[in-house]
Design an enzyme around this catalytic site. Structure first.
Site, PDB file in Angstrom:
ATOM      1  N   TRP A   1      12.653 -10.156  -7.651  1.00 41.12           N
ATOM      2  CA  TRP A   1      12.097 -11.487  -7.931  1.00 41.12           C
ATOM      3  C   TRP A   1      10.641 -11.614  -7.469  1.00 41.12           C
ATOM      4  O   TRP A   1       9.978 -12.589  -7.787  1.00 41.12           O
ATOM      5  CB  TRP A   1      12.944 -12.569  -7.261  1.00 41.12           C
ATOM      6  CG  TRP A   1      14.356 -12.675  -7.778  1.00 41.12           C
ATOM      7  CD1 TRP A   1      14.952 -11.906  -8.744  1.00 41.12           C
ATOM      8  CD2 TRP A   1      15.349 -13.617  -7.355  1.00 41.12           C
ATOM      9  NE1 TRP A   1      16.255 -12.313  -8.940  1.00 41.12           N
ATOM     10  CE2 TRP A   1      16.525 -13.362  -8.099  1.00 41.12           C
ATOM     11  CE3 TRP A   1      15.364 -14.646  -6.413  1.00 41.12           C
ATOM     12  CZ2 TRP A   1      17.687 -14.104  -7.931  1.00 41.12           C
ATOM     13  CZ3 TRP A   1      16.537 -15.393  -6.240  1.00 41.12           C
ATOM     14  CH2 TRP A   1      17.686 -15.125  -6.999  1.00 41.12           C
ATOM     15  N   LYS A   2      10.180 -10.652  -6.689  1.00 43.00           N
ATOM     16  CA  LYS A   2       8.825 -10.707  -6.122  1.00 43.00           C
ATOM     17  C   LYS A   2       8.637 -12.050  -5.404  1.00 43.00           C
ATOM     18  O   LYS A   2       9.597 -12.575  -4.854  1.00 43.00           O
ATOM     19  CB  LYS A   2       7.786 -10.444  -7.212  1.00 43.00           C
ATOM     20  CG  LYS A   2       8.093  -9.136  -7.964  1.00 43.00           C
ATOM     21  CD  LYS A   2       6.990  -8.651  -8.834  1.00 43.00           C
ATOM     22  CE  LYS A   2       7.412  -7.341  -9.511  1.00 43.00           C
ATOM     23  NZ  LYS A   2       6.369  -6.733 -10.312  1.00 43.00           N
TER      24      LYS A   2
ATOM     25  N   GLU B   1       3.171  -2.746  -5.445  1.00 36.15           N
ATOM     26  CA  GLU B   1       2.397  -3.911  -4.982  1.00 36.15           C
ATOM     27  C   GLU B   1       2.217  -3.883  -3.462  1.00 36.15           C
ATOM     28  O   GLU B   1       1.218  -4.375  -2.949  1.00 36.15           O
ATOM     29  CB  GLU B   1       3.087  -5.204  -5.456  1.00 36.15           C
ATOM     30  CG  GLU B   1       2.874  -5.399  -6.949  1.00 36.15           C
ATOM     31  CD  GLU B   1       3.996  -6.121  -7.674  1.00 36.15           C
ATOM     32  OE1 GLU B   1       4.804  -6.793  -7.023  1.00 36.15           O
ATOM     33  OE2 GLU B   1       4.049  -5.989  -8.918  1.00 36.15           O
TER      34      GLU B   1
ATOM     35  N   HIS C   1       7.232  -0.376  -2.956  1.00 36.67           N
ATOM     36  CA  HIS C   1       6.838  -0.919  -4.257  1.00 36.67           C
ATOM     37  C   HIS C   1       5.319  -0.798  -4.409  1.00 36.67           C
ATOM     38  O   HIS C   1       4.583  -0.946  -3.435  1.00 36.67           O
ATOM     39  CB  HIS C   1       7.274  -2.391  -4.362  1.00 36.67           C
ATOM     40  CG  HIS C   1       7.134  -2.917  -5.754  1.00 36.67           C
ATOM     41  ND1 HIS C   1       5.929  -3.324  -6.266  1.00 36.67           N
ATOM     42  CD2 HIS C   1       8.041  -3.048  -6.747  1.00 36.67           C
ATOM     43  CE1 HIS C   1       6.112  -3.702  -7.524  1.00 36.67           C
ATOM     44  NE2 HIS C   1       7.384  -3.547  -7.842  1.00 36.67           N
TER      45      HIS C   1
ATOM     46  N   GLY D   1      11.316  -6.879 -13.106  1.00 37.90           N
ATOM     47  CA  GLY D   1      10.516  -7.913 -12.453  1.00 37.90           C
ATOM     48  C   GLY D   1      10.638  -9.238 -13.191  1.00 37.90           C
ATOM     49  O   GLY D   1      11.629  -9.960 -13.060  1.00 37.90           O
ATOM     50  N   GLY D   2       9.636  -9.552 -13.992  1.00 36.42           N
ATOM     51  CA  GLY D   2       9.559 -10.851 -14.670  1.00 36.42           C
ATOM     52  C   GLY D   2      10.840 -11.263 -15.381  1.00 36.42           C
ATOM     53  O   GLY D   2      11.277 -12.421 -15.265  1.00 36.42           O
TER      54      GLY D   2
ATOM     55  N   SER E   1       8.044  -3.728 -17.157  1.00 33.86           N
ATOM     56  CA  SER E   1       8.210  -4.487 -18.396  1.00 33.86           C
ATOM     57  C   SER E   1       9.544  -4.229 -19.104  1.00 33.86           C
ATOM     58  O   SER E   1       9.615  -4.177 -20.331  1.00 33.86           O
ATOM     59  CB  SER E   1       7.031  -4.229 -19.341  1.00 33.86           C
ATOM     60  OG  SER E   1       5.822  -4.640 -18.731  1.00 33.86           O
TER      61      SER E   1
ATOM     62  N   GLU F   1       8.377   3.521 -11.281  1.00 31.90           N
ATOM     63  CA  GLU F   1       7.674   2.389 -11.883  1.00 31.90           C
ATOM     64  C   GLU F   1       6.210   2.749 -12.107  1.00 31.90           C
ATOM     65  O   GLU F   1       5.403   2.678 -11.171  1.00 31.90           O
ATOM     66  CB  GLU F   1       7.743   1.172 -10.957  1.00 31.90           C
ATOM     67  CG  GLU F   1       9.139   0.687 -10.671  1.00 31.90           C
ATOM     68  CD  GLU F   1       9.152  -0.783 -10.273  1.00 31.90           C
ATOM     69  OE1 GLU F   1       9.822  -1.545 -10.968  1.00 31.90           O
ATOM     70  OE2 GLU F   1       8.473  -1.161  -9.304  1.00 31.90           O
TER      71      GLU F   1
HETATM   72  O1  LIG Z   1       7.536  -4.178 -10.588  1.00 35.58           O
HETATM   73  C1  LIG Z   1       8.530  -4.325 -11.261  1.00 35.58           C
HETATM   74  C2  LIG Z   1       9.867  -4.377 -10.652  1.00 35.58           C
HETATM   75  O2  LIG Z   1       9.825  -3.976  -9.325  1.00 35.58           O
HETATM   76  C3  LIG Z   1       8.433  -4.476 -12.731  1.00 35.58           C
HETATM   77  O3  LIG Z   1       7.900  -5.716 -13.017  1.00 35.58           O
HETATM   78  P1  LIG Z   1       7.912  -6.261 -14.531  1.00 35.58           P
HETATM   79  O4  LIG Z   1       9.315  -6.067 -15.034  1.00 35.58           O
HETATM   80  O5  LIG Z   1       7.505  -7.691 -14.416  1.00 35.58           O
HETATM   81  O6  LIG Z   1       6.935  -5.402 -15.288  1.00 35.58           O
END
Ligand SMILES: O=C(CO)COP(=O)(O)O
Length: 263
Positions: free
Chosen positions: A14-15, A105, A103, A242-243, A221, A175
């Site tokens: 969910w970030k 990020e 991750h 993610g999204g 994605s 990823e």
């Molecule tokens: O970083 C992600 C999951 O950890 C991928 O993000 P998205 O699915 O939003 O591209």
């Protein structure tokens, strides 16, 4: 190839989204969108922000939902004067099964090195948590065709000093950074290339028994529309989403990937 069957694992990262009220609502909606049978077929995991974990625990335990959950990060320390950090034992106490580590990020915005990632993986095992260990290359590395070497080197560094029975349990998420949140999904062939290379590297270092047990996810994605063709690849055992994990219907549809036709 051995005869190990790896249970697919779809995890929603969910970030930094959704407060604890919103988290509760999303869990309720997921529960309504997935049958017990569907949750039995695919291990379904959510990784909410720390502040949502207690609420997510209550919602999942209250309704006995077959959904696992975990955190998005962990401290390398066990306890003490580390302001703002969260220890693995605290996550374990909240019933977490998993923790995402390394991750991109965190590597990018918090300067996390391979060494720190390795220490966090060890901290997770000490607390009885299963790491979802993330690796992946940026665009410039991909353009220079260095992606396989980059990712296998990250895997080597992250797993340094771990025991074989620990490595067997780990989930690795490939990823590619250029595919995260960009709408640019790697092709299923791109995903297979790196996931296959990671498994081959594990086999080389730890033997095929270990390599065949490790579940490897693709992330970047992922959506309901592309999950089936990615999951059709032999070395892709799941997805880190993610999204699309913030929308109950979309995430539930990703979990139901076996019912989709690969395109
Ligand atoms: O970083 C992600 C999951 O950890 C991928 O993000 P998205 O699915 O939003 O591209």
């Amino acid at each position: 190839m051995g005869d190990v069957t790896r249970k697919p694992i779809i995890a929603g990262n969910w970030k930094m989204n959704l407060n604890h009220y919103e988290a509760n609502l999303l869990i309720q909606k997921l529960a309504a969108s997935l049958t017990g049978e569907q949750l039995e077929a695919v291990e379904t995991v959510v990784l909410p922000p720390f502040t949502d974990l207690r609420t997510v625990q209550t919602a999942i335990e209250g309704d006995k939902l077959a959904i696992a959950y975990g955190a998005q990060d962990i401290s390398k320390h066990a306890s003490g004067a580390y302001t703002g950090e969260i220890a693995g034992s605290m996550l374990a106490k909240l019933g977490c099964t998993y923790v995402a580590i390394g991750h991109s990020e965190r590597r990018e915005y918090h300067d996390e090195t391979d060494e720190l990632v390795n220490a966090k993986i060890k901290a997770a095992f000490t607390a009885g948590l299963t790491p979802i260990f993330c690796v992946g290359e940026g665009l410039s590395i991909r353009e220079a065709s260095g992606h396989v070497a980059h990712c296998t080197a990250q895997v080597d560094a992250g797993l340094d000093g771990l025991k074989e029975d620990q490595i067997k349990q780990i989930v690795i998420a490939y990823e590619p950074v250029w595919a995260i949140g960009t709408g640019k999904t790697a092709t299923p062939e791109d995903a297979q290339e790196v996931c296959g290379a990671i498994r081959a590297r594990l086999a080389e270092k730890y033997g095929s028994d270990v390599a065949e047990a490790v579940r490897i996810q693709y992330g970047g994605s992922v959506k309901a529309a592309n999950i089936a063709s990615i999951m059709a690849k032999p070395d892709v055992d799941g997805a880190l989403v993610g999204g699309a994990a913030l929308d109950a219907e979309e995430f539930a549809s990703i979990v139901r990937f076996k019912e989709h036709v690969a395109r």
